[in-house]
Scaffold this motif. Structure first.
Motif, PDB file in Angstrom:
ATOM      1  N   LEU A 138       0.828  -1.210   0.000  1.00 50.18           N
ATOM      2  CA  LEU A 138       0.000   0.000   0.000  1.00 50.18           C
ATOM      3  C   LEU A 138       0.863   1.261   0.000  1.00 50.18           C
ATOM      4  N   GLU A 139       2.021   1.186   0.627  1.00 45.01           N
ATOM      5  CA  GLU A 139       2.866   2.384   0.728  1.00 45.01           C
ATOM      6  C   GLU A 139       3.568   2.722  -0.581  1.00 45.01           C
ATOM      7  N   GLN A 140       3.417   1.866  -1.579  1.00 40.25           N
ATOM      8  CA  GLN A 140       3.976   2.170  -2.900  1.00 40.25           C
ATOM      9  C   GLN A 140       2.958   2.886  -3.781  1.00 40.25           C
ATOM     10  N   LEU A 141       1.731   2.988  -3.310  1.00 37.07           N
ATOM     11  CA  LEU A 141       0.685   3.659  -4.081  1.00 37.07           C
ATOM     12  C   LEU A 141       0.753   5.164  -3.878  1.00 37.07           C
ATOM     13  N   SER A 142       0.138   5.900  -4.768  1.00 34.59           N
ATOM     14  CA  SER A 142       0.102   7.361  -4.680  1.00 34.59           C
ATOM     15  C   SER A 142      -1.345   7.827  -4.518  1.00 34.59           C
ATOM     16  N   PRO A 143      -1.518   8.812  -3.629  1.00 34.88           N
ATOM     17  CA  PRO A 143      -0.563   9.593  -2.829  1.00 34.88           C
ATOM     18  C   PRO A 143      -0.068   8.814  -1.601  1.00 34.88           C
ATOM     19  N   PRO A 187       1.317   9.535   1.414  1.00 34.17           N
ATOM     20  CA  PRO A 187       0.912   9.774   2.813  1.00 34.17           C
ATOM     21  C   PRO A 187      -0.448   9.175   3.131  1.00 34.17           C
ATOM     22  N   LEU A 188      -1.390   9.306   2.217  1.00 34.30           N
ATOM     23  CA  LEU A 188      -2.731   8.765   2.446  1.00 34.30           C
ATOM     24  C   LEU A 188      -2.678   7.239   2.555  1.00 34.30           C
ATOM     25  N   TRP A 189      -2.001   6.584   1.629  1.00 31.79           N
ATOM     26  CA  TRP A 189      -1.983   5.125   1.628  1.00 31.79           C
ATOM     27  C   TRP A 189      -1.196   4.576   2.809  1.00 31.79           C
ATOM     28  N   ARG A 190      -0.213   5.324   3.285  1.00 33.70           N
ATOM     29  CA  ARG A 190       0.512   4.880   4.484  1.00 33.70           C
ATOM     30  C   ARG A 190      -0.431   4.806   5.678  1.00 33.70           C
ATOM     31  N   HIS A 191      -1.272   5.805   5.814  1.00 32.09           N
ATOM     32  CA  HIS A 191      -2.236   5.784   6.916  1.00 32.09           C
ATOM     33  C   HIS A 191      -3.295   4.702   6.700  1.00 32.09           C
ATOM     34  N   PHE A 192      -3.688   4.488   5.464  1.00 33.18           N
ATOM     35  CA  PHE A 192      -4.671   3.438   5.224  1.00 33.18           C
ATOM     36  C   PHE A 192      -4.081   2.068   5.572  1.00 33.18           C
ATOM     37  N   ARG A 193      -2.790   1.896   5.353  1.00 39.42           N
ATOM     38  CA  ARG A 193      -2.151   0.642   5.753  1.00 39.42           C
ATOM     39  C   ARG A 193      -2.297   0.436   7.257  1.00 39.42           C
ATOM     40  N   THR A 194      -2.083   1.488   8.035  1.00 42.85           N
ATOM     41  CA  THR A 194      -2.260   1.385   9.489  1.00 42.85           C
ATOM     42  C   THR A 194      -3.673   0.946   9.839  1.00 42.85           C
ATOM     43  N   LEU A 195      -4.653   1.511   9.142  1.00 44.72           N
ATOM     44  CA  LEU A 195      -6.041   1.156   9.408  1.00 44.72           C
ATOM     45  C   LEU A 195      -6.309  -0.307   9.037  1.00 44.72           C
ATOM     46  N   CYS A 196      -5.790  -0.767   7.916  1.00 40.56           N
ATOM     47  CA  CYS A 196      -5.987  -2.163   7.521  1.00 40.56           C
ATOM     48  C   CYS A 196      -5.337  -3.127   8.507  1.00 40.56           C
ATOM     49  N   ASN A 197      -4.198  -2.742   9.051  1.00 42.14           N
ATOM     50  CA  ASN A 197      -3.457  -3.614   9.957  1.00 42.14           C
ATOM     51  C   ASN A 197      -3.986  -3.579  11.385  1.00 42.14           C
ATOM     52  N   ALA A 224      -7.769  12.511   6.076  1.00 45.39           N
ATOM     53  CA  ALA A 224      -7.734  13.538   7.123  1.00 45.39           C
ATOM     54  C   ALA A 224      -6.395  13.517   7.855  1.00 45.39           C
ATOM     55  N   LEU A 225      -5.888  12.329   8.157  1.00 46.15           N
ATOM     56  CA  LEU A 225      -4.590  12.225   8.833  1.00 46.15           C
ATOM     57  C   LEU A 225      -3.465  12.768   7.955  1.00 46.15           C
ATOM     58  N   ALA A 226      -3.527  12.478   6.657  1.00 50.43           N
ATOM     59  CA  ALA A 226      -2.495  12.972   5.741  1.00 50.43           C
ATOM     60  C   ALA A 226      -2.533  14.493   5.643  1.00 50.43           C
ATOM     61  N   ILE A 227      -3.729  15.074   5.692  1.00 45.26           N
ATOM     62  CA  ILE A 227      -3.840  16.542   5.685  1.00 45.26           C
ATOM     63  C   ILE A 227      -3.197  17.118   6.941  1.00 45.26           C
ATOM     64  N   LEU A 228      -3.445  16.502   8.084  1.00 44.08           N
ATOM     65  CA  LEU A 228      -2.910  17.019   9.347  1.00 44.08           C
ATOM     66  C   LEU A 228      -1.384  17.027   9.375  1.00 44.08           C
ATOM     67  N   GLU A 229      -0.757  16.072   8.696  1.00 43.12           N
ATOM     68  CA  GLU A 229       0.703  16.008   8.753  1.00 43.12           C
ATOM     69  C   GLU A 229       1.372  16.730   7.578  1.00 43.12           C
ATOM     70  N   ASP A 230       0.589  17.305   6.672  1.00 42.43           N
ATOM     71  CA  ASP A 230       1.140  17.946   5.480  1.00 42.43           C
ATOM     72  C   ASP A 230       1.658  19.341   5.831  1.00 42.43           C
ATOM     73  N   ASP A 281      -7.341   5.368  -9.100  1.00 37.88           N
ATOM     74  CA  ASP A 281      -7.195   6.713  -9.664  1.00 37.88           C
ATOM     75  C   ASP A 281      -8.172   7.696  -9.023  1.00 37.88           C
ATOM     76  N   SER A 282      -9.311   7.208  -8.522  1.00 33.23           N
ATOM     77  CA  SER A 282     -10.262   8.107  -7.869  1.00 33.23           C
ATOM     78  C   SER A 282      -9.724   8.604  -6.529  1.00 33.23           C
ATOM     79  N   VAL A 283      -8.860   7.812  -5.883  1.00 36.46           N
ATOM     80  CA  VAL A 283      -8.257   8.255  -4.624  1.00 36.46           C
ATOM     81  C   VAL A 283      -7.320   9.432  -4.886  1.00 36.46           C
ATOM     82  N   THR A 284      -6.593   9.370  -5.986  1.00 35.74           N
ATOM     83  CA  THR A 284      -5.717  10.484  -6.364  1.00 35.74           C
ATOM     84  C   THR A 284      -6.540  11.754  -6.602  1.00 35.74           C
ATOM     85  N   GLU A 285      -7.665  11.621  -7.315  1.00 36.75           N
ATOM     86  CA  GLU A 285      -8.547  12.765  -7.544  1.00 36.75           C
ATOM     87  C   GLU A 285      -9.086  13.321  -6.227  1.00 36.75           C
ATOM     88  N   PHE A 286      -9.537  12.427  -5.374  1.00 36.83           N
ATOM     89  CA  PHE A 286     -10.096  12.809  -4.075  1.00 36.83           C
ATOM     90  C   PHE A 286      -9.075  13.577  -3.246  1.00 36.83           C
TER      91      PHE A 286
END
Length: 490
Positions: free
Chosen positions: A5-10, A12-22, A125-131, A468-473
């Motif tokens: 998941l951490e190889q996907l773009s964007p 920061p967002l996917w890194r946090h989603f990995r935490t949620l999945c785990n 939301a988490l990625a926005i907070l750390e940006d 690709d919709s996650v990138t748009e979002f």
């Protein structure tokens, strides 16, 4: 797990989603995730607190020079729906969600729900907070609990706690769309202790099962003609009445807000009627498959003998009354909206039905854009099941979100959508229970919209999100936060 998941773009967002999945997080089991997020916030020097119910708020001060900008609340829920395929053992309170990137450009889970609803909103939301490259006004991230099971977090949210005036709900599931209204709803609980009687010498026990349906979201997917396992298996039981069938037990559905994919019953009938009953079930399987053709293709209906002989079953009268009451109970779309064409106004989902030892339990979820229609449909359940001596109560009622088409926040979003994506955003009202209606009742001055990436199959193991919709979002969310800080005209 889920390192890919951490190889996907964007990233920061996917890194946090990995935490949620785990981190296991079904409704009512969000404490471990809350603790992780609190430690994360402390590591970044971000203020955080919880209300009495346990909802989590993380705050970030405005970028210097933007202190006077309106406060923005980024809002999502931490819990996820726990659904797995029958042949896939998964403990949602202990096991992480295993994900895979498909060749189709979508992210899937492996035989379980994915948790993109609402994990991607939380991750954004988490990625926005750390940006640290983002210019923004005062930010609050509100993470609620138990949305999927009861709306408990929103219903019990502390009043006078939130400071922002603009709320971005990140819990919608269609690209190119923005939501400004939603249905309200209520859980209808029906319970009864029904009389039982021993088996006659000539009665044989049989197991009846209906499996293979797609399932789905009981609001978003209610109009698509998908099968409801409870509705269909009750229809089969009704057809077996002429053979003298009596119910022993029943279990169908696991969540009131998910379309039931499977249902199972134990019944008894005279051994002389077993063969014709099997023929009737085989004919019903063909009938139901034909009716669901092109919509829900996987239905399997089986009637098989059981080795264990139960001590008793419902009396013939009690069994008939229960099956008939369930057969006529409201299920599916009740009415389409006149004011909002193409949107369901009122519906009901027979979400969870069980019978064991004569104890009957039903949990249905009624939804409507009109609170009066929610109350009326719940009352129809009461009137119906009182006829068989059952007790009915209404729980977890929550209001709908009244649309505000002239919202300044909506105008900003629509302008940015044109600039970012080159197309107009569709303004929509959704037949699902977004938390905005409840939040708006507690904070009536909030200006709110809801948007998100493209998610399909929510509340079922078919849940997936278009990458690709996650990138748009993500691009829209960042642009909107900066736009609101700069105070540019809509």
């Amino acid at each position: 797990m889920n390192a890919h998941l951490e190889q996907l773009s964007p990233r920061p967002l996917w890194r946090h989603f990995r935490t949620l999945c785990n981190t296991p997080r079904p409704s009512g089991h969000e404490a471990a995730l809350v603790a992780i997020l609190e430690r994360w916030a402390e590591g970044l020097g971000l203020a955080h607190d919880r209300d009495a119910f346990g909802n989590l708020r993380i705050r970030k001060a405005a970028t210097p020079g933007f202190e006077s900008a309106p406060g923005v609340i980024l809002q999502g829920h931490l819990d996820m729906v726990a659904q797995a395929n029958a042949d896939h053992p998964h403990d949602f309170t202990r096991d992480p969600i295993e994900t895979r990137v498909g060749d189709d450009g979508w992210l899937h889970a492996c035989d379980t729900t994915l948790g993109a609803d609402n994990g991607l909103g939380v991750a954004a939301a988490l990625a926005i907070l750390e940006d640290e490259t983002l210019e923004h006004g005062p930010l609050e991230a509100l993470f609620t609990l138990e949305e999927e099971s009861s709306m408990g977090g929103a219903l019990n949210l502390a009043e006078g706690w939130l400071e922002g005036s603009l709320l971005l709900n990140l819990d919608s599931e269609d690209r190119g769309q923005v939501y400004i209204g939603c249905a309200g709803g209520a859980d209808v609980i029906v319970e009864a202790q029904l009389p039982t009687a021993p088996l006659a010498d000539d009665e044989v026990p049989l197991g009846l099962s209906l499996t293979g349906l797609s399932g789905g979201h009981s609001g978003i997917d209610i109009h698509k003609g998908l099968g409801n396992a409870n509705r269909l298996l009750v229809r089969v039981l009704r057809a077996l009445e002429p053979f003298g069938a009596r119910l022993v037990d029943y279990r169908g559905g696991t969540l009131r807000n998910a379309l039931p994919r499977e249902a199972f019953a134990t019944l008894v009938l005279p051994d002389a009627d077993e063969a014709p009953a099997r023929e009737r079930v085989a004919a019903l399987q063909a009938e139901l498959r034909a009716e669901l053709s092109g919509v829900d293709e996987g239905l399997t209906l089986t009637l098989s003998p059981l080795d264990v002989r139960p001590a008793g079953a419902l009396t013939e009268q009690a069994s008939r009354l229960l099956v008939r009451a369930l057969h006529v109970a409201p299920c599916g779309v009740e009415r389409m909206s006149v004011e909002v064409p193409g949107v369901v106004e009122t519906s009901n989902n027979l979400g969870v039905v069980s019978l064991e030892g004569g104890r009957f339990h039903l949990c249905a979820l009624v939804r409507s854009l009109r609170d009066s229609a929610t109350a009326d449909l719940a009352d129809r359940f009461r009137a119906l099941f009182e006829l068989i001596g059952a007790r009915t109560r209404v729980e977890n009622a929550y209001p709908g979100w009244t649309p505000s088409p002239q919202s300044p926040l909506l105008a900003r979003f629509r302008r940015l959508h044109r600039e970012q994506l080159g197309i107009e955003a569709e303004v929509k009202v959704i037949h699902a229970g977004l938390e905005c209606g409840i939040l708006g009742g507690k904070y009536p001055r909030l200006d709110m919209i809801s948007f998100g990436p493209l998610i399909r199959g929510a509340h079922s193991p078919h849940e997936r999100v278009a990458l690709d919709s996650v990138t748009e979002f993500w691009g829209l969310l960042r642009a909107l936060v900066e736009d609101l800080a700069r105070g540019e005209t809509p």
